[in-house]
Write a protein that holds these residues in place. Sequence first.
Motif, PDB file in Angstrom:
ATOM      1  N   ALA A 270       7.289   5.792   3.808  1.00  0.00           N
ATOM      2  CA  ALA A 270       6.603   6.362   2.849  1.00  0.00           C
ATOM      3  C   ALA A 270       5.613   6.817   2.853  1.00  0.00           C
ATOM      4  N   THR A 271       4.892   6.731   4.661  1.00  0.00           N
ATOM      5  CA  THR A 271       3.840   7.274   4.659  1.00  0.00           C
ATOM      6  C   THR A 271       4.116   8.434   4.658  1.00  0.00           C
ATOM      7  N   ALA A 272       5.011   9.181   5.571  1.00  0.00           N
ATOM      8  CA  ALA A 272       5.284  10.366   5.360  1.00  0.00           C
ATOM      9  C   ALA A 272       5.741  11.360   4.103  1.00  0.00           C
ATOM     10  N   CYS A 273       6.006  10.571   3.485  1.00  0.00           N
ATOM     11  CA  CYS A 273       6.327  11.025   1.563  1.00  0.00           C
ATOM     12  C   CYS A 273       5.080  11.087   0.568  1.00  0.00           C
TER      13      CYS A 273
ATOM     14  N   GLY B  16       0.248  -1.312   0.401  1.00  0.00           N
ATOM     15  CA  GLY B  16      -0.010   0.174   0.317  1.00  0.00           C
ATOM     16  C   GLY B  16       0.756   1.091   0.320  1.00  0.00           C
ATOM     17  N   ALA B  17       1.781   1.288   0.748  1.00  0.00           N
ATOM     18  CA  ALA B  17       2.825   3.259   0.540  1.00  0.00           C
ATOM     19  C   ALA B  17       3.425   2.670  -0.161  1.00  0.00           C
ATOM     20  N   SER B  18       3.515   1.700  -0.609  1.00  0.00           N
ATOM     21  CA  SER B  18       4.687   2.321  -2.101  1.00  0.00           C
ATOM     22  C   SER B  18       3.381   2.345  -3.369  1.00  0.00           C
ATOM     23  N   ILE B  19       2.395   1.669  -3.456  1.00  0.00           N
ATOM     24  CA  ILE B  19       2.496   2.510  -4.211  1.00  0.00           C
ATOM     25  C   ILE B  19       1.160   3.528  -4.319  1.00  0.00           C
ATOM     26  N   ALA B  20       0.798   4.622  -3.328  1.00  0.00           N
ATOM     27  CA  ALA B  20       0.511   5.445  -3.033  1.00  0.00           C
ATOM     28  C   ALA B  20       1.748   6.680  -3.053  1.00  0.00           C
ATOM     29  N   ILE B  21       2.666   5.903  -3.404  1.00  0.00           N
ATOM     30  CA  ILE B  21       4.003   7.173  -3.287  1.00  0.00           C
ATOM     31  C   ILE B  21       3.500   7.604  -5.114  1.00  0.00           C
ATOM     32  N   THR B  22       2.903   6.856  -5.773  1.00  0.00           N
ATOM     33  CA  THR B  22       3.157   7.181  -7.249  1.00  0.00           C
ATOM     34  C   THR B  22       1.191   7.312  -8.055  1.00  0.00           C
TER      35      THR B  22
ATOM     36  N   PHE C  79      12.547   9.109  13.146  1.00  0.00           N
ATOM     37  CA  PHE C  79      13.215   9.769  12.278  1.00  0.00           C
ATOM     38  C   PHE C  79      13.046   9.506  10.675  1.00  0.00           C
ATOM     39  N   ALA C  80      12.433   8.144  10.850  1.00  0.00           N
ATOM     40  CA  ALA C  80      12.015   7.886   9.147  1.00  0.00           C
ATOM     41  C   ALA C  80      11.059   8.964   8.643  1.00  0.00           C
ATOM     42  N   ALA C  81       9.565   9.388  10.092  1.00  0.00           N
ATOM     43  CA  ALA C  81       8.910  10.078   9.053  1.00  0.00           C
ATOM     44  C   ALA C  81       9.295  11.538   8.773  1.00  0.00           C
TER      45      ALA C  81
END
Lengths: 777, 117
Positions: A523-526, A382-388, A629-631
């Motif tokens: 990824a969520t933050a991104c 989910g996170a990876s797809i949401a980026i694009t 830090f990830a976020a």
Amino acid sequence: MNPAATLPAVLAIAWLLPLAAFAVVWIGYSLPQLAGRRPGATAQRFAGWLATSAIGSSFALSMFALVVWLAYHPLGGDEHGGHGAPPSYSGDYYLLAQFGELRLSIGYYIDALTVAMFAMVTLISTCVHVYSMGYMDEELHEVADHEVATSDGNYLHRPGRYHRFYQYLSLFSFSMLGIVLAGNLAMVFVFWELVGICSYFLIGFYYERPSASTAANKAFIVNRIGDFGMLIGLMALWTSLGTLQFGDTQLTARTSAGHVKMVVPIEQGIFSKLRSEDQHYHLDASAMVRSAETDESAHPGYWLLFVAGLGIFSGCVGKSAQFPLHTWLPDAMAGPTPVSALVHSATMVAAGVYLVGRCYPIFVPEALLVVAVVGAVTLALGASIAITAFDIKHVLAYSTISQLGYMMLALGLGGWVAGLFHLVTHAFFKSLLFLCSGSVIHAVHSNDLRHMGGLRHKMPWTAYTMLAGCLAIIGAGVPIWGIGFSGYFSKDAVIEQAWSFAGANPSPTYQLLLYVPIAGAFATACYMFRLWYMTFVGEPGHPHRFENAHESPPSMVGPLVVLAVFAIGVGWHTPFMSDLSVTSILEQARPAGTQATTSGTLLTELTLPDEHLSHEPEIADPASQSAFFAALLGVLLATMIYVWRWLHADEIRQSFAPIYKLLSNAWWFNELYQWTFVRPTLALSRLFASIDRWVIDPLVNGLARLFAYAAKLLDRVVDRGVVDSSFDALAHGTWDVGLALRRLQTGRLRQYMVFLVVGTLGLFAIASLCWKYALAG
Amino acid sequence: MYLLGHLLTEPVGVVHYMIVGAVLFTCGVVCMATKRNALGILMGIELVLNGANVNLIAFGSPYLRGAEATIGLDGQLMAMFVIVLAAAEAAVALAIALNFYNNFGSIDVDRANQLKG
């Protein structure tokens, strides 16, 4: 006041009010519409008010129930003991049917989780109801649907369906509350399906659009796949334990003579059968096997529990859009946005997580590992797809999938409170985000992020409430001070549990279950800040749409503000009452015996650590900091690309073209299913259709023709040849005799006289001759 | 001839009356079969009826057949009926004849052939 009597009654009323609203709107509006009578705009608006006041009253009653609960069950008293069963009330409202041992009843199982979920669901539902009054405004009058073209080239014009929207929202609220209140798994299943059908109705609200009706079908069918597994799980439990009741239920029966209630023995529920007090609430797999002659070394009961757990989880996989059944959720965005907010982010998809939480005592560690792995895979997907994604609602949909993955991961790793806490906080900030996106869509009439930009000047309320939602979902907070948005607490709890799990299981494969959520936080933050920047910051992507954009009406902004307040603060401890918080309420509901560190029986090296261990500083601090830090990195990356423009999205896209293609096509899952399941199924159907058409149809037609021919033959030969001709001959004969006799009628009187005489003489002659012979004989 | 001789030598009895009746009957039938005049036919009918009456009277007469062999007054009673019926029949027949005459200007029964098959 006796909470054992008050709580079921109050919650039952809160549960049934939306049903009443549904019934009134259905009988008062939809049925007359079948007869061709359309309610006017005022009447439709009244339907909206009716449904909203019903759910609002439900919310008030739920809050009352929460207060009653807290008054009678002080928090924190038993928190660190963890030995006793959580306080709960279970019983039946109404016995539907009884088949031998199987009792099907409308029952209740009320504990702190039920009460908290009631408050959460009714609050969000109320907000969505109010919000929809503004959002669905255009449905009050005739609607021109610009996405549907009629055959003559115009846009489709259709009457508005405002009342219908509220009708389904009410039914949905009723169904969701039914799942939460349900006292047995059969009732859960019934309301599970009701939620599914409501989802079908609401996704297909614009059913003239092919995308909407296809998405509705897809959601329903995909959910059915999961529900089949759930049925298997229910059967495994029923055949092994002989009950589907959660808690111990006191059976009451009326004697036939009077109204005296006769108390009959208590029916033991699943929980107390599997984790009895005598066994100190340890999971007793042998309770699954009734006969004592089975081979204990093969762990038959344990395997049955594993199957039951997986079965129930597969239902949750469907409803909560987990891998591999996650494909329906993005398509479900074809429904109106308030529906996406209520149904497909905050409540319905949460039902799966809720059910895993509710049935937690059933799950063996191996089944929980499956839950965790599926959650981790879903999270990453989910996170990876949401980026694009470029559709604002698709970004949020994939984000929902990813967050649901977090919850499942937490539950699977032993973090019962962490998972359900994230469920509650996520419900608030995700419904907020969806409602904000709806507000934006309402303003610019487009879902495409590239058509937006710079909107924060035009619609500040939406922009800043959405910013609050974004900060909540990425888990923004200050680790040193320990303050932050609601997501900060819940996501940290999840990652802490993952950290604790990774520490307890040194195997490198299990370490992945820690890295995935941390990468997911990045990824969520991104993607969330990418979404926010593309919508509200920068240059307008579409000047014309930008010009026409405006802030939404108060009925839409109000719910946004309410939800934003909750999205920020729902994770906090209440000021001056440090015991009162969502986590402590949930802690009170933790199923008996599920807190302690447990190890697998089949996978002996698998250890699920005690959740309280994850709050120790040596685990909580590094976990919290790594999540932070990830976020932060994610936000920085998004800012670098979309605000400071140090990096260009197009260049990144080109340099990572294969990955971009993979992600923007959602890992080709739709295509994969298309080729592996849909097309073969369709091909098979076509094969059978052609057998039907080319074999069975000709057979039937040939038989029919044969009979028709035989009938014609019979007609020619028998009917015409034999029957007709014999009648004709008879008629002809009669005719000819008549013609011949006619000559005798000469009309001459004197001749008649002669005939008379001659005849009389003849008769005399014959008579006298015969007389003679007669006498002789 | 034997019969004739026998009749002439015997005293008058039933057989003689029956012969008279038969002669009358035959005359009536011949009259009906030959006359074209409707009134002539009516007369023939009267002859036939009276021929039958003679027989009835003869069979019912105690003088001819002896008191024990007769059947009482029945024969005369039946003759009376026949006479009454004959009178009624004559009235109807004369009315028919009158109507026939009004329509055809004659009472020739050969012209009454409209019921020809």
